[in-house]
Scaffold this motif. Structure first.
Motif, PDB file in Angstrom:
ATOM      1  N   GLY A  28       8.413 -38.233  12.379  1.00  0.00           N
ATOM      2  CA  GLY A  28       7.735 -38.991  11.338  1.00  0.00           C
ATOM      3  C   GLY A  28       8.182 -40.439  11.310  1.00  0.00           C
ATOM      4  N   ALA A  29       8.210 -41.036  10.131  1.00  0.00           N
ATOM      5  CA  ALA A  29       8.511 -42.463   9.980  1.00  0.00           C
ATOM      6  C   ALA A  29       9.932 -42.677   9.489  1.00  0.00           C
ATOM      7  N   LEU A  30      10.456 -43.876   9.762  1.00  0.00           N
ATOM      8  CA  LEU A  30      11.816 -44.204   9.345  1.00  0.00           C
ATOM      9  C   LEU A  30      11.886 -44.409   7.835  1.00  0.00           C
ATOM     10  N   GLY A  31      10.873 -45.037   7.267  1.00  0.00           N
ATOM     11  CA  GLY A  31      10.898 -45.323   5.833  1.00  0.00           C
ATOM     12  C   GLY A  31      11.001 -44.081   4.984  1.00  0.00           C
ATOM     13  N   SER A  32      10.299 -43.022   5.370  1.00  0.00           N
ATOM     14  CA  SER A  32      10.316 -41.759   4.616  1.00  0.00           C
ATOM     15  C   SER A  32      11.447 -40.835   5.056  1.00  0.00           C
ATOM     16  N   ARG A  33      12.267 -41.316   5.979  1.00  0.00           N
ATOM     17  CA  ARG A  33      13.368 -40.544   6.575  1.00  0.00           C
ATOM     18  C   ARG A  33      12.856 -39.320   7.326  1.00  0.00           C
ATOM     19  N   GLY A  34      11.654 -39.443   7.866  1.00  0.00           N
ATOM     20  CA  GLY A  34      11.103 -38.368   8.686  1.00  0.00           C
ATOM     21  C   GLY A  34      11.344 -38.568  10.162  1.00  0.00           C
ATOM     22  N   ALA A  35      11.798 -39.765  10.551  1.00  0.00           N
ATOM     23  CA  ALA A  35      12.129 -40.017  11.951  1.00  0.00           C
ATOM     24  C   ALA A  35      13.334 -39.170  12.332  1.00  0.00           C
ATOM     25  N   CYS A  36      13.299 -38.604  13.533  1.00  0.00           N
ATOM     26  CA  CYS A  36      14.357 -37.691  13.972  1.00  0.00           C
ATOM     27  C   CYS A  36      15.474 -38.479  14.658  1.00  0.00           C
ATOM     28  N   LEU A  37      16.666 -38.504  14.028  1.00  0.00           N
ATOM     29  CA  LEU A  37      17.796 -39.278  14.519  1.00  0.00           C
ATOM     30  C   LEU A  37      18.867 -38.383  15.140  1.00  0.00           C
ATOM     31  N   SER A  39      22.091 -38.941  14.706  1.00  0.00           N
ATOM     32  CA  SER A  39      23.137 -38.835  13.691  1.00  0.00           C
ATOM     33  C   SER A  39      22.518 -39.002  12.307  1.00  0.00           C
ATOM     34  N   ASP A  40      23.266 -38.647  11.295  1.00  0.00           N
ATOM     35  CA  ASP A  40      22.754 -38.695   9.924  1.00  0.00           C
ATOM     36  C   ASP A  40      22.225 -40.080   9.551  1.00  0.00           C
ATOM     37  N   LYS A  44      21.558 -41.185   3.661  1.00  0.00           N
ATOM     38  CA  LYS A  44      21.352 -39.797   3.259  1.00  0.00           C
ATOM     39  C   LYS A  44      22.174 -38.898   4.177  1.00  0.00           C
ATOM     40  N   LYS A  45      23.342 -38.557   3.739  1.00  0.00           N
ATOM     41  CA  LYS A  45      24.249 -37.755   4.546  1.00  0.00           C
ATOM     42  C   LYS A  45      23.696 -36.344   4.755  1.00  0.00           C
ATOM     43  N   ARG A  46      24.068 -35.776   5.888  1.00  0.00           N
ATOM     44  CA  ARG A  46      23.643 -34.425   6.304  1.00  0.00           C
ATOM     45  C   ARG A  46      22.111 -34.348   6.443  1.00  0.00           C
ATOM     46  N   ALA A 148      15.629 -51.453   6.887  1.00  0.00           N
ATOM     47  CA  ALA A 148      15.972 -50.608   8.039  1.00  0.00           C
ATOM     48  C   ALA A 148      17.478 -50.409   8.184  1.00  0.00           C
ATOM     49  N   LYS A 149      18.257 -51.446   7.854  1.00  0.00           N
ATOM     50  CA  LYS A 149      19.716 -51.305   7.977  1.00  0.00           C
ATOM     51  C   LYS A 149      20.252 -50.246   7.025  1.00  0.00           C
ATOM     52  N   GLU A 150      19.613 -50.089   5.866  1.00  0.00           N
ATOM     53  CA  GLU A 150      20.037 -49.048   4.935  1.00  0.00           C
ATOM     54  C   GLU A 150      19.895 -47.672   5.570  1.00  0.00           C
ATOM     55  N   ARG A 151      18.820 -47.466   6.317  1.00  0.00           N
ATOM     56  CA  ARG A 151      18.577 -46.169   6.963  1.00  0.00           C
ATOM     57  C   ARG A 151      19.504 -45.947   8.155  1.00  0.00           C
ATOM     58  N   LEU A 152      19.765 -47.017   8.913  1.00  0.00           N
ATOM     59  CA  LEU A 152      20.415 -46.862  10.211  1.00  0.00           C
ATOM     60  C   LEU A 152      21.876 -47.287  10.240  1.00  0.00           C
ATOM     61  N   GLY A 153      22.275 -48.166   9.341  1.00  0.00           N
ATOM     62  CA  GLY A 153      23.653 -48.631   9.343  1.00  0.00           C
ATOM     63  C   GLY A 153      23.850 -49.857  10.216  1.00  0.00           C
TER      64      GLY A 153
END
Length: 281
Positions: A28-37, A39-40, A44-46, A148-153
Motif C-alpha cells: 500500500g502507501a507510506l502515508g497510511s502505513r500500508g507500505a511493506c517495510l 523494519s518497523d 509505529k513500533k511493531r 516521510a521522515k516521521e514514517r521512516l526515521g
C-alpha cells in the motif's frame, strides 16, 4: 475478466492504444502505513506494513506474464515490497537465461518489466534494478517530504525517493505524474524532479538534492525513456524522421529558464501524430 481476455488474445497494439502490460500491487502507501517495510515504522513500533498478496501469487502471475509476453509492472512503495519483486524478477530472468543458454546478463529476454514508484529502497537492493525499469513520479517526493521522515526515521529517509540512485542503477527512469493521485500537470513533474521543491519553493535548497535529476535526465525520463518503457521508442519519445509527430509547444524554454519558473510554464499547442489536438488560443 480483463486478465483472462488478454492472456488468451495477447498484446493489443494500434497507433493510439498499446495494451501490453498489467499492473500489480505488492503493498500500500507510506502515508497510511500500508507500505511493506523491512523494519518497523519509526512512528509505529511493531508495525511493518503488509503485502497485499502472498509471494506465491506474484511468482505465479509473473510466469503467466512471461509466457504471454506481457510486462509485469508492480506497485512497490516499501523496501520490503521492492526487495520481494526485484528479487523475483531477477530470479525469473536468471532462470530464463539458464533454460535458454542465454548470456549477456539475460538481456535477450528484455521484457522491460517495471517497478512502479520504488519509493523506499535498501541500498543492498539497488543493484537488482540492472534489468528493471524504475517507473517513478517525482511529485511524490515533494508531496511526502513534510512527513516521510516521521514514517521512516533519520537514516531510512536517505534511501527514499532516490531517483538519481535509481537512474545510476537502471540506466534510465520512466517519469510520470501518477494522476489522479497527484496533479496531472507534467510541468510539476519536471519541476519536482529537478528542483525537489513544492510549488511554494519549499524547502529553499531542495529536498535531498543528492537525488535530484538534471533537466536533460528529466526530459528523457518524460519522453524517450518513457517510450522505451512501453516498447514504443521506435515511434515515440523523440522528434525524428519516421516517428509520430507527437510534441508540445511551450510558452517558455524549460531547459533554459530559472528552474523556479518551470511550474508556471503553459502549453501553447499539443500535437499528436502531426494533428493539433489542443491550442491555448
Amino acid at each position: 475478466e480483463n486478465l483472462d481476455y488478454y492472456l488468451q488474445h495477447g498484446i493489443y497494439k494500434t497507433d493510439r492504444l498499446n495494451v501490453r502490460s498489467f499492473k500489480f500491487y505488492a503493498d500500500g502507501a507510506l502515508g497510511s502505513r500500508g507500505a511493506c517495510l523491512l523494519s518497523d515504522y519509526s512512528d509505529k513500533k511493531r508495525w511493518k506494513g503488509f503485502l497485499l498478496s502472498k509471494p506465491e501469487y506474484f511468482s505465479e502471475m509473473a510466469q503467466k506474464m512471461l509466457a504471454k509476453g506481457f510486462q509485469m509492472n508492480t506497485h512497490c512503495i516499501g523496501d520490503s515490497a521492492v526487495r520481494l519483486i526485484a528479487s523475483l524478477i531477477n530470479t525469473i530472468y536468471r532462470d530464463f537465461s539458464k533454460q535458454h543458454d542465454v548470456m549477456n546478463n539475460y538481456q535477450s529476454l528484455n521484457s522491460r518489466w517495471r517497478i512502479e514508484h520504488a519509493q523506499v529502497i535498501s541500498t543492498n537492493d539497488l543493484k537488482k534494478f540492472k534489468n528493471i525499469i524504475p517507473s517513478i513520479q517525482p511529485t511524490h517526493a515533494t508531496s511526502d517530504m513534510y512527513w516521510a521522515k516521521e514514517r521512516l526515521g533519520e537514516e531510512r529517509i536517505k534511501y527514499a525517493y532516490a531517483y538519481k540512485d535509481l537512474l545510476k542503477a537502471a540506466g534510465m527512469v520512466a517519469l510520470g505524474t501518477d494522476f489522479p493521485v497527484e496533479n496531472i500537470n507534467p510541468m510539476y513533474t519536471f519541476y519536482a524532479a529537478v528542483a525537489r521543491k513544492d510549488l511554494k519553493g519549499f524547502p529553499k535548497d531542495g529536498f535531498q538534492m543528492e537525488n535530484a535529476l538534471t533537466r536533460e535526465e528529466t526530459l528523457k525520463g518524460m519522453t524517450i525513456w518513457a517510450a522505451y518503457a512501453n516498447f514504443e521508442e521506435k515511434e515515440k519519445g523523440s522528434i525524428e524522421k519516421g516517428k509520430f509527430a507527437d510534441f508540445v509547444i511551450l510558452d517558455k524554454d524549460i531547459m533554459k529558464i530559472n528552474i523556479d519558473e518551470v511550474s508556471n510554464v503553459k502549453v501553447v499547442s499539443t500535437f499528436v501524430n502531426g494533428e493539433k489536438v489542443y491550442s491555448s488560443k
